[in-house]
Motif scaffolding. Structure first.
Motif, PDB file in Angstrom:
ATOM      1  N   MET A 263       2.128   2.161  -3.329  1.00  0.00           N
ATOM      2  CA  MET A 263       1.135   2.740  -4.235  1.00  0.00           C
ATOM      3  C   MET A 263       0.702   4.127  -3.773  1.00  0.00           C
ATOM      4  O   MET A 263       0.038   4.849  -4.507  1.00  0.00           O
ATOM      5  CB  MET A 263      -0.077   1.802  -4.324  1.00  0.00           C
ATOM      6  CG  MET A 263      -0.905   1.986  -5.581  1.00  0.00           C
ATOM      7  SD  MET A 263      -0.010   1.526  -7.086  1.00  0.00           S
ATOM      8  CE  MET A 263      -0.117   3.043  -8.025  1.00  0.00           C
ATOM      9  N   GLY A 264       1.078   4.513  -2.545  1.00  0.00           N
ATOM     10  CA  GLY A 264       0.754   5.863  -2.084  1.00  0.00           C
ATOM     11  C   GLY A 264      -0.552   5.970  -1.323  1.00  0.00           C
ATOM     12  O   GLY A 264      -1.175   7.040  -1.287  1.00  0.00           O
ATOM     13  N   ASN A 265      -0.969   4.900  -0.691  1.00  0.00           N
ATOM     14  CA  ASN A 265      -2.190   4.953   0.122  1.00  0.00           C
ATOM     15  C   ASN A 265      -1.996   5.968   1.252  1.00  0.00           C
ATOM     16  O   ASN A 265      -1.104   5.830   2.077  1.00  0.00           O
ATOM     17  CB  ASN A 265      -2.471   3.560   0.704  1.00  0.00           C
ATOM     18  CG  ASN A 265      -3.808   3.499   1.420  1.00  0.00           C
ATOM     19  OD1 ASN A 265      -4.292   4.510   1.928  1.00  0.00           O
ATOM     20  ND2 ASN A 265      -4.395   2.330   1.449  1.00  0.00           N
TER      21      ASN A 265
ATOM     22  N   LEU B 243      -3.540  -2.666 -17.896  1.00  0.00           N
ATOM     23  CA  LEU B 243      -2.689  -1.493 -17.665  1.00  0.00           C
ATOM     24  C   LEU B 243      -1.220  -1.751 -17.999  1.00  0.00           C
ATOM     25  O   LEU B 243      -0.415  -0.831 -17.991  1.00  0.00           O
ATOM     26  CB  LEU B 243      -2.848  -1.010 -16.218  1.00  0.00           C
ATOM     27  CG  LEU B 243      -4.276  -0.533 -15.888  1.00  0.00           C
ATOM     28  CD1 LEU B 243      -4.407  -0.146 -14.428  1.00  0.00           C
ATOM     29  CD2 LEU B 243      -4.677   0.649 -16.768  1.00  0.00           C
TER      30      LEU B 243
ATOM     31  N   THR C 295     -11.437   4.514 -18.568  1.00  0.00           N
ATOM     32  CA  THR C 295     -10.755   5.718 -18.098  1.00  0.00           C
ATOM     33  C   THR C 295      -9.337   5.385 -17.639  1.00  0.00           C
ATOM     34  O   THR C 295      -8.387   6.121 -17.909  1.00  0.00           O
ATOM     35  CB  THR C 295     -11.553   6.355 -16.932  1.00  0.00           C
ATOM     36  OG1 THR C 295     -12.931   6.399 -17.297  1.00  0.00           O
ATOM     37  CG2 THR C 295     -11.075   7.759 -16.640  1.00  0.00           C
ATOM     38  N   ALA C 296      -9.202   4.246 -16.954  1.00  0.00           N
ATOM     39  CA  ALA C 296      -7.883   3.857 -16.444  1.00  0.00           C
ATOM     40  C   ALA C 296      -6.919   3.546 -17.589  1.00  0.00           C
ATOM     41  O   ALA C 296      -5.773   4.004 -17.604  1.00  0.00           O
ATOM     42  CB  ALA C 296      -8.026   2.649 -15.515  1.00  0.00           C
TER      43      ALA C 296
ATOM     44  N   PHE D 143      -8.592   6.659  -3.552  1.00  0.00           N
ATOM     45  CA  PHE D 143      -7.271   6.028  -3.666  1.00  0.00           C
ATOM     46  C   PHE D 143      -7.314   4.869  -4.657  1.00  0.00           C
ATOM     47  O   PHE D 143      -6.422   4.714  -5.487  1.00  0.00           O
ATOM     48  CB  PHE D 143      -6.784   5.543  -2.292  1.00  0.00           C
ATOM     49  CG  PHE D 143      -5.542   4.690  -2.371  1.00  0.00           C
ATOM     50  CD1 PHE D 143      -4.360   5.213  -2.874  1.00  0.00           C
ATOM     51  CD2 PHE D 143      -5.565   3.364  -1.977  1.00  0.00           C
ATOM     52  CE1 PHE D 143      -3.216   4.428  -2.978  1.00  0.00           C
ATOM     53  CE2 PHE D 143      -4.430   2.572  -2.074  1.00  0.00           C
ATOM     54  CZ  PHE D 143      -3.254   3.101  -2.575  1.00  0.00           C
TER      55      PHE D 143
ATOM     56  N   ALA E 241       2.012  11.437  -6.439  1.00  0.00           N
ATOM     57  CA  ALA E 241       0.635  11.047  -6.071  1.00  0.00           C
ATOM     58  C   ALA E 241       0.369   9.658  -6.652  1.00  0.00           C
ATOM     59  O   ALA E 241       1.026   9.242  -7.602  1.00  0.00           O
ATOM     60  CB  ALA E 241      -0.353  12.062  -6.626  1.00  0.00           C
ATOM     61  N   PRO E 242      -0.580   8.949  -6.067  1.00  0.00           N
ATOM     62  CA  PRO E 242      -0.856   7.580  -6.538  1.00  0.00           C
ATOM     63  C   PRO E 242      -1.112   7.498  -8.046  1.00  0.00           C
ATOM     64  O   PRO E 242      -0.649   6.563  -8.703  1.00  0.00           O
ATOM     65  CB  PRO E 242      -2.122   7.182  -5.765  1.00  0.00           C
ATOM     66  CG  PRO E 242      -2.111   8.026  -4.541  1.00  0.00           C
ATOM     67  CD  PRO E 242      -1.437   9.312  -4.921  1.00  0.00           C
ATOM     68  N   ASP E 243      -1.847   8.490  -8.586  1.00  0.00           N
ATOM     69  CA  ASP E 243      -2.179   8.403 -10.011  1.00  0.00           C
ATOM     70  C   ASP E 243      -0.951   8.558 -10.893  1.00  0.00           C
ATOM     71  O   ASP E 243      -0.850   7.938 -11.943  1.00  0.00           O
ATOM     72  CB  ASP E 243      -3.265   9.428 -10.387  1.00  0.00           C
ATOM     73  CG  ASP E 243      -2.911  10.850 -10.000  1.00  0.00           C
ATOM     74  OD1 ASP E 243      -2.377  11.042  -8.891  1.00  0.00           O
ATOM     75  OD2 ASP E 243      -3.179  11.769 -10.798  1.00  0.00           O
TER      76      ASP E 243
ATOM     77  N   MET F 211      -7.433   6.306  -8.138  1.00  0.00           N
ATOM     78  CA  MET F 211      -6.169   6.969  -8.481  1.00  0.00           C
ATOM     79  C   MET F 211      -5.043   5.959  -8.660  1.00  0.00           C
ATOM     80  O   MET F 211      -4.130   6.168  -9.458  1.00  0.00           O
ATOM     81  CB  MET F 211      -5.803   8.011  -7.422  1.00  0.00           C
ATOM     82  CG  MET F 211      -6.710   9.248  -7.465  1.00  0.00           C
ATOM     83  SD  MET F 211      -6.424  10.372  -6.086  1.00  0.00           S
ATOM     84  CE  MET F 211      -4.848  11.096  -6.582  1.00  0.00           C
TER      85      MET F 211
ATOM     86  N   PHE G 149       1.912  -0.848 -10.464  1.00  0.00           N
ATOM     87  CA  PHE G 149       0.571  -1.419 -10.296  1.00  0.00           C
ATOM     88  C   PHE G 149       0.522  -2.270  -9.039  1.00  0.00           C
ATOM     89  O   PHE G 149       1.483  -2.939  -8.689  1.00  0.00           O
ATOM     90  CB  PHE G 149       0.214  -2.292 -11.504  1.00  0.00           C
ATOM     91  CG  PHE G 149      -1.163  -2.889 -11.407  1.00  0.00           C
ATOM     92  CD1 PHE G 149      -2.276  -2.200 -11.866  1.00  0.00           C
ATOM     93  CD2 PHE G 149      -1.353  -4.149 -10.818  1.00  0.00           C
ATOM     94  CE1 PHE G 149      -3.548  -2.746 -11.758  1.00  0.00           C
ATOM     95  CE2 PHE G 149      -2.627  -4.686 -10.704  1.00  0.00           C
ATOM     96  CZ  PHE G 149      -3.720  -3.991 -11.174  1.00  0.00           C
ATOM     97  N   ILE G 150      -0.634  -2.221  -8.382  1.00  0.00           N
ATOM     98  CA  ILE G 150      -0.838  -3.141  -7.275  1.00  0.00           C
ATOM     99  C   ILE G 150      -2.183  -3.841  -7.447  1.00  0.00           C
ATOM    100  O   ILE G 150      -3.190  -3.200  -7.740  1.00  0.00           O
ATOM    101  CB  ILE G 150      -0.761  -2.400  -5.918  1.00  0.00           C
ATOM    102  CG1 ILE G 150      -1.247  -3.283  -4.777  1.00  0.00           C
ATOM    103  CG2 ILE G 150      -1.527  -1.110  -5.910  1.00  0.00           C
ATOM    104  CD1 ILE G 150      -1.028  -2.637  -3.415  1.00  0.00           C
TER     105      ILE G 150
ATOM    106  N   ASN H 132       0.808  -1.223   0.000  1.00  0.00           N
ATOM    107  CA  ASN H 132       0.000   0.000   0.000  1.00  0.00           C
ATOM    108  C   ASN H 132       0.837   1.267   0.000  1.00  0.00           C
ATOM    109  O   ASN H 132       0.495   2.253  -0.646  1.00  0.00           O
ATOM    110  CB  ASN H 132      -0.949   0.001   1.202  1.00  0.00           C
ATOM    111  CG  ASN H 132      -2.243  -0.709   0.885  1.00  0.00           C
ATOM    112  OD1 ASN H 132      -3.121  -0.142   0.257  1.00  0.00           O
ATOM    113  ND2 ASN H 132      -2.333  -1.974   1.281  1.00  0.00           N
TER     114      ASN H 132
ATOM    115  N   ALA I  97      -5.780   6.683 -19.189  1.00  0.00           N
ATOM    116  CA  ALA I  97      -4.794   7.399 -18.373  1.00  0.00           C
ATOM    117  C   ALA I  97      -3.415   6.764 -18.545  1.00  0.00           C
ATOM    118  O   ALA I  97      -2.417   7.448 -18.764  1.00  0.00           O
ATOM    119  CB  ALA I  97      -5.215   7.376 -16.905  1.00  0.00           C
TER     120      ALA I  97
ATOM    121  N   ALA J  99       0.821   5.291 -10.951  1.00  0.00           N
ATOM    122  CA  ALA J  99       0.129   4.336 -11.822  1.00  0.00           C
ATOM    123  C   ALA J  99       0.413   4.620 -13.286  1.00  0.00           C
ATOM    124  O   ALA J  99       0.682   3.715 -14.071  1.00  0.00           O
ATOM    125  CB  ALA J  99      -1.366   4.380 -11.554  1.00  0.00           C
ATOM    126  N   ARG J 100       0.354   5.910 -13.640  1.00  0.00           N
ATOM    127  CA  ARG J 100       0.576   6.248 -15.045  1.00  0.00           C
ATOM    128  C   ARG J 100       2.008   5.933 -15.472  1.00  0.00           C
ATOM    129  O   ARG J 100       2.281   5.677 -16.633  1.00  0.00           O
ATOM    130  CB  ARG J 100       0.244   7.721 -15.311  1.00  0.00           C
ATOM    131  CG  ARG J 100      -1.266   8.004 -15.266  1.00  0.00           C
ATOM    132  CD  ARG J 100      -1.609   9.363 -15.849  1.00  0.00           C
ATOM    133  NE  ARG J 100      -1.005  10.454 -15.121  1.00  0.00           N
ATOM    134  CZ  ARG J 100      -1.546  11.049 -14.055  1.00  0.00           C
ATOM    135  NH1 ARG J 100      -2.725  10.652 -13.603  1.00  0.00           N
ATOM    136  NH2 ARG J 100      -0.931  12.029 -13.443  1.00  0.00           N
TER     137      ARG J 100
END
Lengths: 275, 432
Positions: free
Chosen positions: A49-51, A162, A102-103, B384, A72-74, B387, A82-83, A46, A106, A77-78
C-alpha cells in the motif's frame, strides 16, 4: 497478471523483514497468506500500500503491468488496490461520513467536486446494512473509540465502498468473535461474487478459521520473510492440524542444508530458493 | 498623518459631544507621553515591533471616496451567510450599510454605528464607553481612544433575547492608514445575544495598522456569544484588545478567529466579577507565510463559584510563528472557582513555530484549576491511512487539520461560520 511481486526485500528501520517474496495475485482469485507472528505478513501488506515507514531494498511489484512501488499510496488506491488494516488508526475530529464520501469520490474519479450527497448516502446505507453495522457509525470520528470488532467491520465497509480490484485483508479476522467473522466473510464473499471475476483477494491470517468462510484458491505460508510453501485450500487444513511447528522443522532442515551447499532444496512441502 | 489636529478633525466631523472630544484629546496626550512597549518586557518579548512606524500612519479624517461605493466581494463574503437580525458594514470607519430587524428594534435593541450612538443614546454610551478599557494601559490603547472612528454600539435591554446573530463587518480600505474600530456591547440583566465582529481587508501595499478594542459588558444573568473573526490582508499590523466584564451568573461564550495580517497581537480577557459567572474562551488561528500571531489571554476570577474554560487551537505553516500566553488569575475572593486552560498547536512543516506559555496566579485556596499545552506535528500515520483510501496528500492534510480544529467548530453553533473557517483553512493548506 494483476499483482506480481518479485523478489521483494523490505526493511523497517535497520531490520530486514522480507527476504525475497514472490507472489502473484490475479483478479478472480482468492489467495490466503498464512504465517506465524513476526513472519512478515503485515509488512507485505503495508509495503504494497506504500506505507512510508517500510523501505523496499530490492525487488519489484507490478500492478496491472505498472510499477506499483513508484506510485504514491493515493494513486495505488485510486487504481483499485485496497488494504483492510490490521490496526487502523484513529483520526480525531474527522467524521466517518466526510472521510468515506471523499474516499469514494476519489476512487470514482471525481476530481473537483465530491460525489453528490444523496447518491453517496444511498450507497453508504446499503453497505452498512449488508455488514449489519450501526448507522450511527457515520457520525463518529474515524476509528475513535471503536471496539476491535467495529474497527474491523469499518475496514470492510471501506472495502465494500471502494470496490477494489485487488484487496488485501490484513488479519481482519483476529480479535473478532465467530459471529463477526461470519458477517465479515459473508460481506467479502458477496463483494467477490458481485465483482464477477474483476476482484482478487489476498487474505492474510494467522489462523485458518476465517478460511472456512472465505474459501481460498491458493494458500501460501510465509516464514521469516520468505514464502516457503504454496498449495491449495488443503494446505490450510493441514496447518490447522499440525500448526506451524511442522513446517518450521522442515524449514530448519533446509536452512542448514542451504547454508551448507547454497542450492535449491526441498524438504517435504517446503522449498527454498537462494537468490 | 496622525496628529492632535487629526484627532480634532475626526471629532469635529462626527459632531460628537464635548466630553468625548475631551476624552479623545486627553488620550492623545497619553499617547504622546507613553513609550512603545518595552521589548524586554515578558509580554512583548516574543513579538518584535521594531519595524512599526506609527508616525507614518495616515489618519482617516475624511474617509475614503463615496461611502455608497460597492464593497469588494471579499468584504461582502466576510459578512457571512449566517441568518441574522442585523448587519452593520463599515469601511475605513464609516458606515456603508446598516440594517436591524424590526422585531429587534421593537424590543429596544440598539445596534448602531458608535458615532451615531454617541448622538442618539449619549447617556448609555457615556456610561459604558472606556469603562472597561483605559487609554493609559498601553500606547496602542491611547492611540485607539484618541483616533477611534466608527465601531459598533450594541445594547440589549434587560430580559430581551435576540435569537439571530447581529453582525458587524469592518473593512479596511486604505493602505498606510490607521484604523481604530471599537465595539461596545452592553447586555442588560438576563438578556441574550450573539454578536459577530468580522474584520478584513485586501493585501496592503504598505504597513497599515489596526488598533481595535472591544468592551463587552454582561450584566447579571446576561448570556452573550461573541465572535471576532479577522482576515486582514498582508501588511496589516493589528494590536487588539477584547475585554469582558461579567456580572452575577452571566455567561460569555467567546471565539476568536485569526487568519490574516502580518503581525497580530491580540489580548483577550475575561473578568469574572459576579459570583457564578462563566466564560468559555475559544480561539482558532492559522498562520502561514511569515505571519506572526501573538495571543495573550486572561481568565481573571474575582468572585466565588466562577468558571472559565479556555481552548485555543492553532495551526502554523511555512515560516509563520504563533505565540499563546495564557494566564489564569484567581483572586482571594475567587473561592470555589473552576478554571481550565488548554492550548494545542499543530505544526505543518519544519520552519514554522509555535510557543505556548501557560501561567497561573492563584491567591485563593479552594478551587479547581487545570492547564495544559501541546504542540504536535502532522501525523504521518494519519496521512498514510487517508491516502491509502485514495485521498491526495492535500486532501488528507486538509482533513487532518479540519479534524484538529473540529473540537473548536463543534462548540460553536454557527454552521455558516464553521464553513467559512473551513474554506479559509482549505485556502491556506492549498498552498502547502
Amino acid at each position: 497478471m494483476d499483482l506480481e511481486i518479485r523478489d521483494l526485500h523490505v526493511q523497517v528501520e535497520e531490520k530486514v523483514i522480507l527476504k525475497g517474496v514472490n507472489l502473484t495475485v490475479n483478479k478472480g482469485e482468492v489467495h490466503a497468506l498464512m504465517g506465524p507472528n513476526g513472519s512478515g505478513k503485515s509488512t507485505l501488506a503495508n509495503v504494497l500500500m506504500g506505507n512510508p515507514f517500510y523501505q523496499v531494498m530490492q525487488g519489484d511489484v507490478l500492478y496491472k503491468g505498472e510499477d506499483l512501488l513508484a506510485m504514491a499510496p493515493d494513486e495505488r488506491a485510486r487504481k483499485g488496490l485496497f488494504i483492510a488494516f490490521q490496526y487502523p488508526v484513529a483520526i480525531p475530529g474527522v467524521t466517518m461520513a466526510s472521510f468515506l464520501r471523499t474516499a469514494v469520490s476519489a476512487r470514482r474519479g471525481y476530481s473537483k467536486e465530491l460525489i453528490p450527497v444523496g447518491e453517496f448516502q444511498k450507497i453508504l446505507r446499503a453497505k452498512i446494512e449488508e455488514l449489519k453495522m450501526d448507522p450511527a457509525i457515520t457520525g463518529r470520528y474515524i476509528n475513535e473509540g471503536f471496539s476491535g470488532g467495529e474497527k474491523k467491520r469499518a475496514e470492510i465497509l471501506q472495502m465494500a465502498l471502494l470496490e477494489p480490484e485487488i484487496a488485501i485483508m490484513d488479519e481482519t479476522d483476529s480479535g473478532l468473535d465467530i459471529d463477526s467473522v461470519k458477517i465479515v466473510a459473508d460481506g467479502v464473499n458477496r463483494m467477490f461474487d458481485a465483482a464477477k471475476g474483476q476482484m482478487g483477494i489476498l487474505v492474510i491470517t494467522h489462523y485458518s478459521r476465517v478460511l472456512h468462510y472465505i474459501k481460498p484458491d491458493y494458500v501460501h505460508v510465509i516464514f521469516d520473510g520468505r514464502l516457503v510453501v504454496s498449495g491449495g485450500a488443503e494446505l490450510a487444513e493441514e496447518l490447522e492440524r499440525s500448526g506451524y511447528e511442522g513446517i518450521k522443522s522442515q524449514v530448519d532442515v533446509i536452512h542448514s542444508e542451504v547454508a551448507a551447499s547454497g542450492a535449491v532444496r526441498r524438504a517435504g512441502k517446503v522449498f527454498w530458493v537462494v537468490h | 498623518m496622525i496628529s492632535r489636529e487629526a484627532v480634532e478633525a475626526i471629532s469635529a466631523r462626527t459632531g460628537e459631544p464635548v466630553w468625548m472630544r475631551e476624552q479623545r484629546l486627553a488620550a492623545w496626550g497619553v499617547y504622546e507621553s507613553l513609550p512603545l512597549p518595552d521589548p524586554t518586557q515578558e509580554e512583548w518579548r516574543r513579538t518584535d515591533i521594531s519595524g512599526l512606524r506609527l508616525d507614518a500612519l495616515r489618519a482617516l479624517v475624511d474617509g475614503t471616496g463615496p461611502v455608497a461605493a460597492a464593497l469588494p466581494p471579499r468584504a461582502a463574503a466576510l459578512a457571512g451567510g449566517e441568518e441574522r437580525a442585523g448587519l452593520l458594514v463599515q469601511r475605513d470607519g464609516r458606515t456603508v450599510q446598516h440594517v436591524l430587524d424590526e422585531a429587534a428594534q421593537r424590543q429596544g435593541v440598539l445596534f448602531l454605528d458608535l458615532d451615531q450612538a454617541v448622538r442618539q443614546a449619549p447617556d448609555l454610551v457615556r456610561e459604558h464607553f472606556l469603562s472597561v478599557i483605559r487609554p493609559d494601559e498601553l500606547k496602542f490603547r491611547a492611540l485607539h481612544a484618541a483616533l477611534r472612528t466608527g465601531g459598533t454600539f450594541l445594547y440589549v435591554p434587560p430580559g430581551v433575547e435576540v435569537t439571530l446573530p447581529l453582525v458587524t463587518s469592518t473593512w479596511l480600505n486604505t493602505p498606510g492608514a490607521g484604523l481604530f474600530p471599537h465595539t461596545l456591547l452592553v447586555a442588560g440583566e438576563g438578556s441574550k445575544v450573539t454578536f459577530l465582529d468580522v474584520f478584513g481587508s485586501d493585501g496592503m501595499s504598505r504597513q497599515t495598522v489596526v488598533s481595535n478594542a472591544a468592551e463587552l459588558i454582561l450584566r447579571d444573568g446576561a448570556q452573550v456569544r461573541y465572535v471576532a473573526f479577522q482576515d486582514w490582508g498582508a501588511n496589516v499590523w493589528e494590536f487588539g484588545l477584547i475585554r469582558a466584564r461579567l456580572g452575577r451568573d452571566a455567561a460569555l461564550h467567546s471565539l476568536i478567529v485569526a487568519f490574516g495580517g502580518s503581525l497580530v497581537k491580540t489580548d483577550i480577557e475575561s473578568k469574572l466579577e459576579g459570583p457564578g459567572s462563566q466564560s468559555e474562551m475559544l480561539g482558532l488561528y492559522f498562520g502561514d507565510g511569515t505571519q506572526h500571531f501573538d495571543f495573550h489571554t486572561l481568565q481573571e476570577h474575582l468572585a466565588p463559584h466562577t468558571l472559565s474554560d479556555l481552548l485555543y487551537k492553532g495551526a502554523v505553516k511555512d515560516r509563520a510563528r504563533t505565540v499563546f500566553a495564557g494566564l489564569i488569575r484567581v483572586h482571594p475572593g475567587g473561592q470555589k472557582t473552576n478554571a481550565f486552560q488548554s492550548n494545542r498547536n499543530l505544526i505543518l512543516n519544519t520552519g514554522a513555530k509555535s510557543d505556548s506559555i501557560p501561567k497561573l496566579e492563584i491567591m485563593a485556596n479552594d478551587l479547581r484549576c487545570t492547564h495544559g499545552s501541546a504542540t504536535s506535528r502532522l501525523n504521518d500515520e494519519h496521512l498514510f491511512y487517508l491516502m491509502s483510501r485514495g485521498l491526495t496528500r492535500r486532501q488528507a492534510v486538509q482533513m487532518v487539520v479540519d479534524g484538529f480544529f473540529a473540537e473548536v467548530f463543534d462548540r460553536v453553533p454557527l454552521p455558516r461560520l464553521g464553513e467559512q473557517m473551513q474554506q479559509e483553512i482549505g485556502r491556506k493548506i492549498a498552498e502547502l
